[in-house]
Design a protein around this motif. Structure first.
Motif, PDB file in Angstrom:
ATOM      1  N   UNK A 148     154.459   7.935  87.078  1.00 47.41           N
ATOM      2  CA  UNK A 148     155.478   7.014  86.578  1.00 47.41           C
ATOM      3  C   UNK A 148     155.167   6.676  85.113  1.00 47.41           C
ATOM      4  N   UNK A 149     155.943   5.789  84.532  1.00 47.63           N
ATOM      5  CA  UNK A 149     155.762   5.481  83.105  1.00 47.63           C
ATOM      6  C   UNK A 149     154.387   4.860  82.850  1.00 47.63           C
ATOM      7  N   UNK A 150     153.873   4.123  83.833  1.00 42.72           N
ATOM      8  CA  UNK A 150     152.562   3.497  83.667  1.00 42.72           C
ATOM      9  C   UNK A 150     151.460   4.558  83.592  1.00 42.72           C
ATOM     10  N   UNK A 151     151.532   5.550  84.440  1.00 45.12           N
ATOM     11  CA  UNK A 151     150.525   6.616  84.427  1.00 45.12           C
ATOM     12  C   UNK A 151     150.570   7.347  83.088  1.00 45.12           C
ATOM     13  N   UNK A 152     151.763   7.696  82.644  1.00 48.80           N
ATOM     14  CA  UNK A 152     151.909   8.382  81.355  1.00 48.80           C
ATOM     15  C   UNK A 152     151.345   7.534  80.219  1.00 48.80           C
ATOM     16  N   UNK A 153     151.628   6.227  80.265  1.00 51.28           N
ATOM     17  CA  UNK A 153     151.201   5.338  79.182  1.00 51.28           C
ATOM     18  C   UNK A 153     149.681   5.162  79.170  1.00 51.28           C
ATOM     19  N   UNK A 154     149.100   4.938  80.338  1.00 52.20           N
ATOM     20  CA  UNK A 154     147.644   4.762  80.407  1.00 52.20           C
ATOM     21  C   UNK A 154     146.947   6.061  79.991  1.00 52.20           C
ATOM     22  N   UNK A 155     147.466   7.190  80.438  1.00 57.27           N
ATOM     23  CA  UNK A 155     146.857   8.470  80.074  1.00 57.27           C
ATOM     24  C   UNK A 155     146.963   8.694  78.559  1.00 57.27           C
ATOM     25  N   UNK A 156     148.122   8.361  77.995  1.00 56.41           N
ATOM     26  CA  UNK A 156     148.291   8.536  76.540  1.00 56.41           C
ATOM     27  C   UNK A 156     147.342   7.607  75.786  1.00 56.41           C
ATOM     28  N   UNK A 157     147.144   6.408  76.306  1.00 57.32           N
ATOM     29  CA  UNK A 157     146.205   5.476  75.659  1.00 57.32           C
ATOM     30  C   UNK A 157     144.794   6.074  75.627  1.00 57.32           C
ATOM     31  N   UNK A 158     144.341   6.566  76.782  1.00 58.09           N
ATOM     32  CA  UNK A 158     142.984   7.115  76.858  1.00 58.09           C
ATOM     33  C   UNK A 158     142.861   8.360  75.968  1.00 58.09           C
ATOM     34  N   UNK A 159     143.820   9.266  76.109  1.00 60.90           N
ATOM     35  CA  UNK A 159     143.739  10.534  75.374  1.00 60.90           C
ATOM     36  C   UNK A 159     143.839  10.313  73.867  1.00 60.90           C
ATOM     37  N   UNK A 160     144.736   9.433  73.432  1.00 62.36           N
ATOM     38  CA  UNK A 160     144.936   9.277  71.985  1.00 62.36           C
ATOM     39  C   UNK A 160     143.839   8.421  71.355  1.00 62.36           C
ATOM     40  N   UNK A 161     143.283   7.485  72.119  1.00 59.80           N
ATOM     41  CA  UNK A 161     142.168   6.692  71.596  1.00 59.80           C
ATOM     42  C   UNK A 161     140.967   7.606  71.348  1.00 59.80           C
ATOM     43  N   UNK A 162     140.690   8.460  72.318  1.00 51.32           N
ATOM     44  CA  UNK A 162     139.571   9.401  72.173  1.00 51.32           C
ATOM     45  C   UNK A 162     139.841  10.384  71.023  1.00 51.32           C
ATOM     46  N   UNK A 163     141.036  10.922  71.003  1.00 53.13           N
ATOM     47  CA  UNK A 163     141.353  11.948  70.013  1.00 53.13           C
ATOM     48  C   UNK A 163     141.337  11.382  68.584  1.00 53.13           C
ATOM     49  N   UNK A 164     141.834  10.162  68.440  1.00 51.56           N
ATOM     50  CA  UNK A 164     141.826   9.545  67.110  1.00 51.56           C
ATOM     51  C   UNK A 164     140.388   9.301  66.641  1.00 51.56           C
ATOM     52  N   UNK A 165     139.558   8.761  67.540  1.00 55.32           N
ATOM     53  CA  UNK A 165     138.156   8.508  67.174  1.00 55.32           C
ATOM     54  C   UNK A 165     137.459   9.814  66.803  1.00 55.32           C
ATOM     55  N   UNK A 166     137.769  10.864  67.554  1.00 60.89           N
ATOM     56  CA  UNK A 166     137.138  12.162  67.294  1.00 60.89           C
ATOM     57  C   UNK A 166     137.615  12.764  65.972  1.00 60.89           C
ATOM     58  N   UNK A 167     138.936  12.753  65.773  1.00 57.22           N
ATOM     59  CA  UNK A 167     139.502  13.375  64.574  1.00 57.22           C
ATOM     60  C   UNK A 167     139.048  12.655  63.295  1.00 57.22           C
ATOM     61  N   UNK A 168     138.846  11.341  63.413  1.00 58.28           N
ATOM     62  CA  UNK A 168     138.359  10.606  62.232  1.00 58.28           C
ATOM     63  C   UNK A 168     136.995  11.107  61.789  1.00 58.28           C
ATOM     64  N   UNK A 169     136.192  11.566  62.748  1.00 58.20           N
ATOM     65  CA  UNK A 169     134.877  12.112  62.386  1.00 58.20           C
ATOM     66  C   UNK A 169     134.970  13.585  61.997  1.00 58.20           C
ATOM     67  N   UNK A 170     135.984  14.261  62.514  1.00 58.16           N
ATOM     68  CA  UNK A 170     136.112  15.700  62.254  1.00 58.16           C
ATOM     69  C   UNK A 170     136.584  15.993  60.816  1.00 58.16           C
TER      70      UNK A 170
END
Lengths: 311, 173
Positions: A148-170
């Motif tokens: 549902x929209x909640x699953x998509x939103x929580x998954x996007x939060x986790x994935x984008x938080x990790x990816x942003x932190x990673x890309x900032x170092x990359x």
């Protein structure tokens, strides 16, 4: 059959002659193009092309598969604005995937599936559409049903938080191509992460139903979080070379950010058991859940039916 | 006069030609105004190399920009046109020219403010993004963000609470 061939001879293409044979007039051109055209893709000194390609596939496949799951909301989201927002996020991620897969192909051409002679399908498309499930290197977190929209939103939060932190170092990677892709991705991911975070707060502090669903979404998504934090051998080697980022170095920052969002949303970090791998092997090793097979069946079917790029 | 120079006198100035090509999604902007056009180099008789920088990683307009550049330069007599991509430094809305900003405003699109320049981690922002904007139609500062995402990758959606018209804002990156 005669009828068909006569028909073909009479009408090669209804568009013939419309533009006097000038392909460049088509909205998106009729030729494929290289997203790294003119970019110097020489390997940095001492870097193993196969390892760099594997790393680019990890980051590229995360983006590609998450993009596909997000795009499933197109015309299905709760409202028009959210429909457009998720499609935009998906498009940004698709662009990042395209650059990363093209970087993988340039670093190690042997990772690219071989297509029929003369096929115009570019290398990054060959990687996206002609690899089998066990060649995908994305974490399992991004491949699950959109829910549902909640699953998509929580998954996007986790994935984008990790990816942003990673890309900032990359952005300081010794591979100039990877560093440039990361610098652009940071700008985009900042919008994605904050969008998802605001929604989690809204849902957590919304109605009883939105809160119940968000708690259920946390229980669905959290068991797969650990895979992002685990250092794969490829990441370890390339991080030591100054090319990649060791995910262990971003884990603490990601934890703090997610805690902040959940606290603002009045939600608890779920107490759940992690979803194990197969003999210690996970998505980064090509071991996936059934869900990825369904994503690929839909995403790849048209390209696979026409490997020569003609129909 | 050298042979190359003699031949070149037959071609239109490639910089001027490339600079006039417009953005396919915001046709009030030229690629030069948008800051996408980075370099135009003549590399020989009839040969010109154009360098562009992508706006967003997934922006589908990039392919059209490339095709339009090739088309415009070919029409101007350049027989060998190559378009190259430059990824570094990443495109910023700060590169949109003053003329471009004026053109956006005149066409009802709110131009971007200054792009964020960050040294440390990107701070988490759980509140609606604050921008000091005015409605491009009625100039009222009473505007509210509808969504940080809009009809193209580069825009946010806004509405004016004075004249009630919706409008697009080119968001800062």
């Amino acid at each position: 059959m005669n009828h068909v061939s006569d028909h073909d001879a009479d009408h090669d293409s209804v568009y013939d002659g419309l533009l006097g044979g000038d392909d460049s007039q088509w909205a998106f051109g009729t030729d494929f193009e290289d997203p790294l055209a003119g970019v110097d893709t020489t390997l940095p000194e001492g870097v193993d092309g196969a390892a760099l390609a594997a790393y680019c596939l990890m980051l590229g496949d995360d983006a590609l598969v998450l993009s596909h799951r997000l795009s499933e909301w197109c015309s299905n989201a709760p409202d028009l604005e959210e429909d457009i927002a998720l499609a935009n996020v998906a498009l940004d991620l698709l662009g990042q995937a395209r650059l990363l897969l093209a970087r993988a192909a340039a670093a190690d051409p042997s990772v690219v599936p071989v297509l029929p002679e003369g096929s115009p399908v570019p290398r990054e498309d060959a990687l996206a559409f002609f690899r089998d499930q066990d060649a995908f290197r994305n974490v399992r977190l991004v491949e699950g049903d959109r829910g549902d929209f909640a699953v998509t939103t929580v998954r996007l939060l986790v994935a984008s938080t990790w990816r942003l932190a990673l890309m900032q170092r990359l952005v300081t990677s010794r591979d100039a191509v990877l560093a440039a892709i990361a610098a652009k991705a940071v700008k985009e991911l900042a919008y994605h992460r904050d969008h998802a975070a605001r929604w989690v707060v809204t849902l957590g502090r919304g109605t009883e139903e939105s809160r119940r669903r968000t708690e259920a979404a946390l229980a669905t998504v959290w068991p797969l979080r650990w895979e992002l934090d685990r250092t794969h051998e490829v990441e370890r080697t390339l991080a030591a070379d100054g090319v990649a980022v060791d995910p262990a170095d971003v884990a603490a920052e990601v934890d703090v950010l997610l805690d902040q969002v959940l606290a603002a949303a009045g939600l608890e970090v779920p107490d759940v058991k992690r979803t194990g791998g197969l003999g210690g092997r996970t998505g980064r090793d090509g071991v996936h859940t059934e869900a990825l097979g369904k994503v690929l069946a839909e995403m790849q079917s048209v390209a696979r039916a026409h490997p020569a790029g003609r129909w | 006069m050298s042979a190359v120079a003699t031949v070149r006198t037959g071609y239109a100035d490639p910089r001027a030609v490339a600079a006039r090509v417009t953005d396919p999604e915001m046709p009030m902007l030229t690629l030069a105004d948008l800051g996408v056009l980075r370099d135009v180099e003549v590399e020989g008789p009839g040969r010109v190399v154009v360098t562009i920088t992508p706006t967003y990683s997934g922006c589908p307009a990039m392919a059209t920009m490339r095709d339009d550049l090739v088309h415009a330069l070919t029409d101007a007599g350049w027989s060998d046109v190559e378009v190259r991509v430059r990824l570094h430094p990443a495109w910023s809305t700060d590169w949109i020219s003053d003329e471009g900003r004026q053109a956006l405003r005149e066409h009802g699109i709110s131009p971007p403010g200054a792009a964020p320049h960050r040294d440390g981690p990107v701070p988490l922002n759980l509140m609606p993004t604050r921008r000091a904007l005015t409605c491009p139609r009625c100039a009222s500062p009473a505007v509210e963000v509808v969504s940080e995402f809009g009809p193209t990758a580069c825009k946010a959606s806004y509405r004016c609470t004075a004249c009630l018209e919706p409008f697009e804002h080119v968001k800062e990156i």
